[in-house]
Design an enzyme around this catalytic site. Structure first.
Site, PDB file in Angstrom:
ATOM      1  N   HIS A   5       0.834  -1.220   0.000  1.00 32.39           N
ATOM      2  CA  HIS A   5       0.000   0.000   0.000  1.00 32.39           C
ATOM      3  C   HIS A   5       0.868   1.269   0.000  1.00 32.39           C
ATOM      4  O   HIS A   5       0.539   2.256   0.647  1.00 32.39           O
ATOM      5  CB  HIS A   5      -1.005  -0.034   1.160  1.00 32.39           C
ATOM      6  CG  HIS A   5      -0.399  -0.134   2.530  1.00 32.39           C
ATOM      7  ND1 HIS A   5      -0.983  -0.850   3.555  1.00 32.39           N
ATOM      8  CD2 HIS A   5       0.730   0.395   3.056  1.00 32.39           C
ATOM      9  CE1 HIS A   5      -0.233  -0.744   4.639  1.00 32.39           C
ATOM     10  NE2 HIS A   5       0.799   0.007   4.375  1.00 32.39           N
ATOM     11  N   HIS A  31      -0.835   5.017   9.652  1.00 29.00           N
ATOM     12  CA  HIS A  31       0.535   5.546   9.678  1.00 29.00           C
ATOM     13  C   HIS A  31       0.539   6.891  10.389  1.00 29.00           C
ATOM     14  O   HIS A  31       0.852   7.925   9.803  1.00 29.00           O
ATOM     15  CB  HIS A  31       1.073   5.676   8.262  1.00 29.00           C
ATOM     16  CG  HIS A  31       1.031   4.409   7.465  1.00 29.00           C
ATOM     17  ND1 HIS A  31      -0.125   3.894   6.914  1.00 29.00           N
ATOM     18  CD2 HIS A  31       2.005   3.528   7.141  1.00 29.00           C
ATOM     19  CE1 HIS A  31       0.147   2.765   6.275  1.00 29.00           C
ATOM     20  NE2 HIS A  31       1.424   2.521   6.403  1.00 29.00           N
ATOM     21  N   GLU A  64       5.013  -5.450   8.192  1.00 28.64           N
ATOM     22  CA  GLU A  64       3.641  -5.272   7.691  1.00 28.64           C
ATOM     23  C   GLU A  64       3.069  -6.573   7.126  1.00 28.64           C
ATOM     24  O   GLU A  64       1.853  -6.740   7.044  1.00 28.64           O
ATOM     25  CB  GLU A  64       3.602  -4.187   6.605  1.00 28.64           C
ATOM     26  CG  GLU A  64       3.822  -2.783   7.138  1.00 28.64           C
ATOM     27  CD  GLU A  64       3.602  -1.719   6.077  1.00 28.64           C
ATOM     28  OE1 GLU A  64       3.362  -0.574   6.458  1.00 28.64           O
ATOM     29  OE2 GLU A  64       3.683  -2.015   4.869  1.00 28.64           O
TER      30      GLU A  64
HETATM   31 FE   LIG Z   1       2.246   0.768   5.625  1.00 26.62          FE
END
Ligand SMILES: [Fe+2]
Length: 279
Positions: free
Chosen positions: A12, A59, A240
């Protein structure tokens, strides 16, 4: 009964969103990346899922270091697009499926996964870039979303094993929802990348491809990967990938790989993308 029909994994990377928003998808740098998603865009247009359970990490857009839930679920009816420092991405707000999300929150918590419940939240590139990669830039998203957020920012993140089991619990939650819904589960983030320190720019193609090889039929091996291996082999942000294991746990024992794509680099990240059919 709601049913999980398919899973999608994709990186992403925020620069992918910027490339789309600035119309650079046909440039020499970006076109090889977007070509890898062309099959998936046609596929999902035919699949017409009702809801995507979209696993991603915030984030520092909705949360900060003041509050760090390990696992959270969005139960809002709408999620505006966050301003990540350069204005919100010019994409539609994301609509939630409140009834399914509230049912999932109850099911997961009674199933001993202590989810943080989010009733108001803006969503960042971690959620919007995967939607753009699969649906392009429509005036409204053709699907509702139940966001599942995972802490992979502040040590200690959850283990891959715990994430896989959360995926299994998500399957139980979805399949105990009465409405007839076509639900997909997406695991986002990864693949190998490191954004800081002396190893910034690290990409490990053999390790990434081994992960892609195993997630369909040998996920039990991936469940055992420790944090130290993620950091050493996939870089500090490679952790992640535990979010992919939530997707895999939700698909059940056997899956078919419908599409696989790997590309290096997008910005400073390796991009991996899979479409899996749940059986
Ligand atoms: Fe990320």
């Amino acid at each position: 009964m709601a049913r999980i029909t398919a899973g999608v994994t994709t990186s992403h990377v925020p620069a992918i969103g910027a490339a789309l928003d600035q119309g650079k998808q046909d440039s020499d740098y970006w076109s090889p990346l977007f070509e890898g998603y062309e099959w998936s865009k046609k596929w999902i247009a035919e699949e017409e899922p009702d809801v995507i359970v979209l696993v991603y990490n915030d984030h520092a857009s909705a949360f900060s270091l003041e509050v760090i839930p390990t696992f959270a679920i969005g139960c809002a009816d709408e999620y505006p697009i966050a301003d990540e420092g350069y204005g919100p991405r010019p994409v539609p707000s994301v609509l939630g499926h409140v009834d399914l999300a509230c049912h999932m929150a109850e099911s997961l918590i009674l199933d001993e996964f202590d989810m943080t419940v989010i009733n108001q939240m803006k969503v960042d590139h971690g959620l919007s870039v995967p939607l753009s990669l699969l649906f392009g830039q429509p005036p409204a998203w053709p699907v509702k979303v139940v966001p599942i957020l995972v802490n992979v920012i502040q040590y200690p993140p959850p283990t891959g094993e715990r994430c896989f089991k959360l995926g299994q619990a998500i399957r139980r939650a979805v399949e105990s929802f009465d409405d007839d819904l076509n639900v997909q589960v997406w695991g986002t983030g990864g693949m190998s990348h490191q954004l800081q320190g002396p190893r910034a720019g690290l990409i490990n193609q053999p390790w990434d491809n081994d992960f892609l090889d195993k997630i369909a039929d040998n996920a039990d091996e991936l469940r055992k990967i420790k944090h130290l291996e993620y950091v050493r082999e996939a870089g500090s942000e490679g952790i992640e990938l535990v979010m992919w294991l939530i997707m895999r746990g939700a698909l059940g024992d056997a899956v078919d790989v419908l599409h696989r794509f790997y590309h290096v680099p997008a910005s400073n990240t390796a991009v991996g993308h899979l479409v899996l059919r749940a059986n």
